[in-house]
Design a protein around this motif. Structure first.
Motif, PDB file in Angstrom:
ATOM      1  N   ALA A  27       0.837  -1.196   0.000  1.00 52.07           N
ATOM      2  CA  ALA A  27       0.000   0.000   0.000  1.00 52.07           C
ATOM      3  C   ALA A  27       0.874   1.248   0.000  1.00 52.07           C
ATOM      4  N   THR A  28       0.298   2.333  -0.471  1.00 53.98           N
ATOM      5  CA  THR A  28       0.908   3.653  -0.307  1.00 53.98           C
ATOM      6  C   THR A  28      -0.100   4.537   0.407  1.00 53.98           C
ATOM      7  N   ARG A  29       0.440   5.449   1.196  1.00 51.84           N
ATOM      8  CA  ARG A  29      -0.417   6.381   1.923  1.00 51.84           C
ATOM      9  C   ARG A  29       0.255   7.740   1.961  1.00 51.84           C
ATOM     10  N   TYR A  30      -0.554   8.764   2.209  1.00 52.98           N
ATOM     11  CA  TYR A  30      -0.043  10.113   2.378  1.00 52.98           C
ATOM     12  C   TYR A  30       0.033  10.421   3.865  1.00 52.98           C
ATOM     13  N   ALA A  31       1.238  10.670   4.363  1.00 54.06           N
ATOM     14  CA  ALA A  31       1.416  11.121   5.743  1.00 54.06           C
ATOM     15  C   ALA A  31       1.295  12.645   5.701  1.00 54.06           C
ATOM     16  N   MET A  32       0.188  13.149   6.214  1.00 55.78           N
ATOM     17  CA  MET A  32      -0.113  14.571   6.088  1.00 55.78           C
ATOM     18  C   MET A  32       0.583  15.388   7.170  1.00 55.78           C
ATOM     19  N   GLY A  33       1.253  16.457   6.733  1.00 54.16           N
ATOM     20  CA  GLY A  33       1.850  17.427   7.637  1.00 54.16           C
ATOM     21  C   GLY A  33       1.047  18.710   7.584  1.00 54.16           C
ATOM     22  N   ALA A  34       1.495  19.709   8.290  1.00 51.96           N
ATOM     23  CA  ALA A  34       0.776  20.989   8.310  1.00 51.96           C
ATOM     24  C   ALA A  34       0.767  21.653   6.934  1.00 51.96           C
ATOM     25  N   PHE A  35       1.895  21.579   6.204  1.00 50.80           N
ATOM     26  CA  PHE A  35       1.991  22.270   4.926  1.00 50.80           C
ATOM     27  C   PHE A  35       2.430  21.375   3.769  1.00 50.80           C
ATOM     28  N   SER A  36       2.642  20.101   4.047  1.00 50.56           N
ATOM     29  CA  SER A  36       3.084  19.184   2.995  1.00 50.56           C
ATOM     30  C   SER A  36       2.692  17.754   3.369  1.00 50.56           C
ATOM     31  N   SER A  37       2.932  16.853   2.457  1.00 50.38           N
ATOM     32  CA  SER A  37       2.672  15.436   2.734  1.00 50.38           C
ATOM     33  C   SER A  37       3.820  14.599   2.182  1.00 50.38           C
ATOM     34  N   THR A  38       3.975  13.419   2.732  1.00 54.35           N
ATOM     35  CA  THR A  38       5.003  12.481   2.307  1.00 54.35           C
ATOM     36  C   THR A  38       4.319  11.175   1.922  1.00 54.35           C
ATOM     37  N   ILE A  39       4.760  10.573   0.829  1.00 56.25           N
ATOM     38  CA  ILE A  39       4.218   9.276   0.436  1.00 56.25           C
ATOM     39  C   ILE A  39       4.990   8.202   1.184  1.00 56.25           C
ATOM     40  N   GLU A  40       4.246   7.342   1.893  1.00 56.57           N
ATOM     41  CA  GLU A  40       4.838   6.233   2.633  1.00 56.57           C
ATOM     42  C   GLU A  40       4.440   4.918   1.975  1.00 56.57           C
ATOM     43  N   PHE A  41       5.362   3.971   1.969  1.00 55.03           N
ATOM     44  CA  PHE A  41       5.129   2.644   1.416  1.00 55.03           C
ATOM     45  C   PHE A  41       4.959   1.677   2.575  1.00 55.03           C
ATOM     46  N   MET A  42       3.974   0.790   2.450  1.00 55.19           N
ATOM     47  CA  MET A  42       3.653  -0.137   3.535  1.00 55.19           C
ATOM     48  C   MET A  42       3.502  -1.548   2.991  1.00 55.19           C
ATOM     49  N   THR A  43       3.725  -2.519   3.880  1.00 62.15           N
ATOM     50  CA  THR A  43       3.523  -3.922   3.543  1.00 62.15           C
ATOM     51  C   THR A  43       2.590  -4.541   4.581  1.00 62.15           C
ATOM     52  N   TYR A  44       1.810  -5.500   4.153  1.00 64.99           N
ATOM     53  CA  TYR A  44       0.831  -6.133   5.024  1.00 64.99           C
ATOM     54  C   TYR A  44       1.469  -7.289   5.782  1.00 64.99           C
ATOM     55  N   ASP A  45       1.284  -7.321   7.085  1.00 62.80           N
ATOM     56  CA  ASP A  45       1.733  -8.416   7.948  1.00 62.80           C
ATOM     57  C   ASP A  45       0.501  -9.252   8.279  1.00 62.80           C
ATOM     58  N   ALA A  46       0.348 -10.380   7.591  1.00 62.13           N
ATOM     59  CA  ALA A  46      -0.853 -11.205   7.747  1.00 62.13           C
ATOM     60  C   ALA A  46      -0.956 -11.805   9.141  1.00 62.13           C
ATOM     61  N   ALA A  47       0.164 -12.172   9.744  1.00 64.61           N
ATOM     62  CA  ALA A  47       0.136 -12.788  11.077  1.00 64.61           C
ATOM     63  C   ALA A  47      -0.436 -11.832  12.119  1.00 64.61           C
ATOM     64  N   ALA A  48      -0.102 -10.553  12.013  1.00 60.64           N
ATOM     65  CA  ALA A  48      -0.590  -9.549  12.968  1.00 60.64           C
ATOM     66  C   ALA A  48      -1.822  -8.810  12.438  1.00 60.64           C
ATOM     67  N   ASN A  49      -2.191  -9.058  11.172  1.00 60.54           N
ATOM     68  CA  ASN A  49      -3.311  -8.368  10.525  1.00 60.54           C
ATOM     69  C   ASN A  49      -3.156  -6.853  10.657  1.00 60.54           C
ATOM     70  N   THR A  50      -1.966  -6.376  10.266  1.00 64.13           N
ATOM     71  CA  THR A  50      -1.683  -4.944  10.335  1.00 64.13           C
ATOM     72  C   THR A  50      -0.713  -4.546   9.222  1.00 64.13           C
ATOM     73  N   TRP A  51      -0.565  -3.264   9.021  1.00 63.65           N
ATOM     74  CA  TRP A  51       0.321  -2.713   7.995  1.00 63.65           C
ATOM     75  C   TRP A  51       1.550  -2.121   8.661  1.00 63.65           C
ATOM     76  N   LYS A  52       2.722  -2.317   8.021  1.00 64.43           N
ATOM     77  CA  LYS A  52       3.974  -1.784   8.542  1.00 64.43           C
ATOM     78  C   LYS A  52       4.647  -0.937   7.474  1.00 64.43           C
ATOM     79  N   LYS A  53       5.124   0.233   7.890  1.00 67.98           N
ATOM     80  CA  LYS A  53       5.828   1.134   6.978  1.00 67.98           C
ATOM     81  C   LYS A  53       7.185   0.530   6.623  1.00 67.98           C
ATOM     82  N   THR A  54       7.507   0.520   5.331  1.00 74.13           N
ATOM     83  CA  THR A  54       8.798   0.001   4.887  1.00 74.13           C
ATOM     84  C   THR A  54       9.764   1.113   4.497  1.00 74.13           C
ATOM     85  N   HIS A  55       9.246   2.170   3.840  1.00 70.28           N
ATOM     86  CA  HIS A  55      10.094   3.289   3.438  1.00 70.28           C
ATOM     87  C   HIS A  55       9.221   4.456   2.992  1.00 70.28           C
ATOM     88  N   GLU A  56       9.871   5.591   2.719  1.00 73.52           N
ATOM     89  CA  GLU A  56       9.179   6.800   2.259  1.00 73.52           C
ATOM     90  C   GLU A  56       9.698   7.198   0.887  1.00 73.52           C
TER      91      GLU A  56
END
Length: 97
Positions: A27-56
């Motif tokens: 997945a990709t997401r926008y990490a929103m700041g006050a005046f800008s945003s950063t695109i973050e890359f995430m991978t799914y951890d099926a064992a924990a049923n959650t997403w973890k950030k891998t890089h920006e």
């Protein structure tokens, strides 16, 4: 419906979600700041049923493009250059002069 299992969603504001298997997702997401945003890359951890950030994406990245294997690999910058994410680093694939 017998084998269906609810999967967690990436944190908001997510841009794109892609599962190539029920246990493997990107997945990709926008990490929103006050005046800008950063695109973050995430991978799914099926064992924990959650997403973890891998890089920006680097500053100035405004769009992410997929390769033939559906991996989110290229970044188009606000100056129309293209960066390639390879071996944990962003490298210039095409630079506008």
């Amino acid at each position: 419906g017998k084998t269906w299992r609810e999967a967690d969603t990436p944190p908001y504001v997510f841009n794109d979600v892609y599962f190539d298997t029920p246990q493997s997702g990107l997945a990709t997401r926008y990490a929103m700041g006050a005046f800008s945003s950063t695109i973050e890359f995430m991978t799914y951890d099926a064992a924990a049923n959650t997403w973890k950030k891998t890089h920006e994406a680097p500053a100035g990245c405004v769009r992410v493009l997929r390769d033939a294997d559906n991996r989110q690999r290229w970044c188009v910058t606000s100056g129309s250059s293209i960066l390639n994410y390879e071996a944990g680093k962003w490298l210039a694939e095409f630079a506008v002069n």
